[in-house]
Write a protein that holds these residues in place. Structure first.
Motif, mmCIF file in Angstrom:
data_model
loop_
_atom_site.group_PDB
_atom_site.id
_atom_site.type_symbol
_atom_site.label_atom_id
_atom_site.label_comp_id
_atom_site.label_asym_id
_atom_site.label_seq_id
_atom_site.Cartn_x
_atom_site.Cartn_y
_atom_site.Cartn_z
ATOM 1 N N ILE A 1 0.862 -1.179 0.000
ATOM 2 C CA ILE A 1 0.000 0.000 0.000
ATOM 3 C C ILE A 1 0.899 1.229 0.000
ATOM 4 C CG2 ILE A 1 -1.838 1.224 1.204
ATOM 5 C CD1 ILE A 1 -2.461 -1.456 2.604
ATOM 6 N N GLN A 2 0.638 2.148 -0.918
ATOM 7 C CA GLN A 2 1.446 3.365 -1.006
ATOM 8 C C GLN A 2 0.573 4.589 -0.772
ATOM 9 O OE1 GLN A 2 3.468 3.488 -4.767
ATOM 10 N NE2 GLN A 2 4.878 1.848 -4.225
ATOM 11 N N TRP A 3 1.090 5.486 0.045
ATOM 12 C CA TRP A 3 0.437 6.787 0.282
ATOM 13 C C TRP A 3 1.314 7.838 -0.394
ATOM 14 C CZ3 TRP A 3 -3.915 8.856 2.460
ATOM 15 C CH2 TRP A 3 -3.882 10.217 2.741
ATOM 16 N N ASN A 4 0.820 8.468 -1.425
ATOM 17 C CA ASN A 4 1.568 9.473 -2.197
ATOM 18 C C ASN A 4 2.938 8.943 -2.623
ATOM 19 O OD1 ASN A 4 -0.518 11.300 -2.005
ATOM 20 N ND2 ASN A 4 0.327 12.366 -0.255
ATOM 21 N N GLY A 5 2.998 7.658 -3.009
ATOM 22 C CA GLY A 5 4.223 7.077 -3.530
ATOM 23 C C GLY A 5 5.136 6.480 -2.487
ATOM 24 N N VAL B 1 -7.171 -4.684 -1.001
ATOM 25 C CA VAL B 1 -8.003 -3.583 -1.490
ATOM 26 C C VAL B 1 -9.200 -3.387 -0.574
ATOM 27 C CG1 VAL B 1 -9.425 -2.773 -3.418
ATOM 28 C CG2 VAL B 1 -7.250 -3.915 -3.869
ATOM 29 N N ASN B 2 -9.841 -4.484 -0.165
ATOM 30 C CA ASN B 2 -11.004 -4.417 0.701
ATOM 31 C C ASN B 2 -10.654 -3.833 2.066
ATOM 32 O OD1 ASN B 2 -13.751 -4.865 1.371
ATOM 33 N ND2 ASN B 2 -13.151 -6.747 2.463
ATOM 34 N N ALA B 3 -9.539 -4.278 2.650
ATOM 35 C CA ALA B 3 -9.119 -3.766 3.958
ATOM 36 C C ALA B 3 -8.807 -2.264 3.876
ATOM 37 C CB ALA B 3 -7.902 -4.541 4.453
ATOM 38 N N VAL C 1 -10.574 3.526 4.730
ATOM 39 C CA VAL C 1 -11.017 4.791 4.138
ATOM 40 C C VAL C 1 -12.444 5.098 4.569
ATOM 41 C CG1 VAL C 1 -11.562 5.932 1.963
ATOM 42 C CG2 VAL C 1 -9.433 4.655 2.178
ATOM 43 N N LYS C 2 -13.305 4.087 4.557
ATOM 44 C CA LYS C 2 -14.704 4.291 4.942
ATOM 45 C C LYS C 2 -14.821 4.697 6.411
ATOM 46 C CE LYS C 2 -19.203 2.088 4.954
ATOM 47 N NZ LYS C 2 -19.970 0.882 4.691
ATOM 48 N N ARG C 3 -14.051 4.038 7.292
ATOM 49 C CA ARG C 3 -14.092 4.370 8.725
ATOM 50 C C ARG C 3 -13.581 5.776 9.009
ATOM 51 N NH1 ARG C 3 -12.295 -1.120 9.660
ATOM 52 N NH2 ARG C 3 -10.182 -0.315 9.612
#
Length: 151
Positions: A76-80, A117-119, A124-126
């Motif tokens: 998982i990458q956040w802004n690269g 992807v689901n996790a 994101v939803k929480r």
């Protein structure tokens, strides 16, 4: 110095000669202009100096657009920058408190693991963010057998 202006009656001139006064005033004005310090519009600012021993700053949160990318190897990458789900949750909490709230873009790879992807979507939803969008959907144009063969 004093000369008559066309009268030859022998009377003394009653007008004051102002030429020496003007000369003295001009000299005083020039002296005043020379002694005044020049006007400068400089502003002294102490700029921060970067310490070479300081650790690099953590992943910055962009105030306009942030992007989560799910790689095929479940990274998982956040802004690269590689991040964990806990870090993603912290970044999202910080973006939620910003005004205006930055947009979050979500881009999973076509072959990314569904559970990852689901996790990530659950995190994101929480978080309760309101500006969210999927990007890179053009990579899913072909669906089914042709997509599997194209790997």
């Amino acid at each position: 110095m004093a000369m008559s202006g066309g009268k030859d009656d022998g009377q003394p001139m009653m007008e004051m000669n102002t030429t020496p006064l003007i000369d003295v005033m001009l000299v005083l004005l020039i002296m005043l202009m020379i002694t005044i310090p020049p006007v400068s519009h400089a502003v002294d600012i102490d700029l921060p100096v970067q310490d070479p021993n300081q650790p690099p700053p953590e992943v910055l949160i962009d105030p306009v657009v942030n992007k989560i990318v799910i790689m095929p190897n479940s990274e998982i990458q956040w802004n690269g920058t590689p991040s964990s789900l806990d870090q993603i949750g912290q970044y999202l909490a910080q973006t939620k408190s910003m005004s205006p709230e930055p947009e979050l873009q979500f881009q999973p790879a076509p072959t990314a693991v569904y559970d990852t992807v689901n996790a990530t979507l659950n995190v994101v939803k929480r978080s309760g963010i309101t500006k969210f969008g999927f990007v890179g959907n053009e990579q899913y144009r072909v669906f089914g057998k042709a997509a599997i063969e194209g790997r």
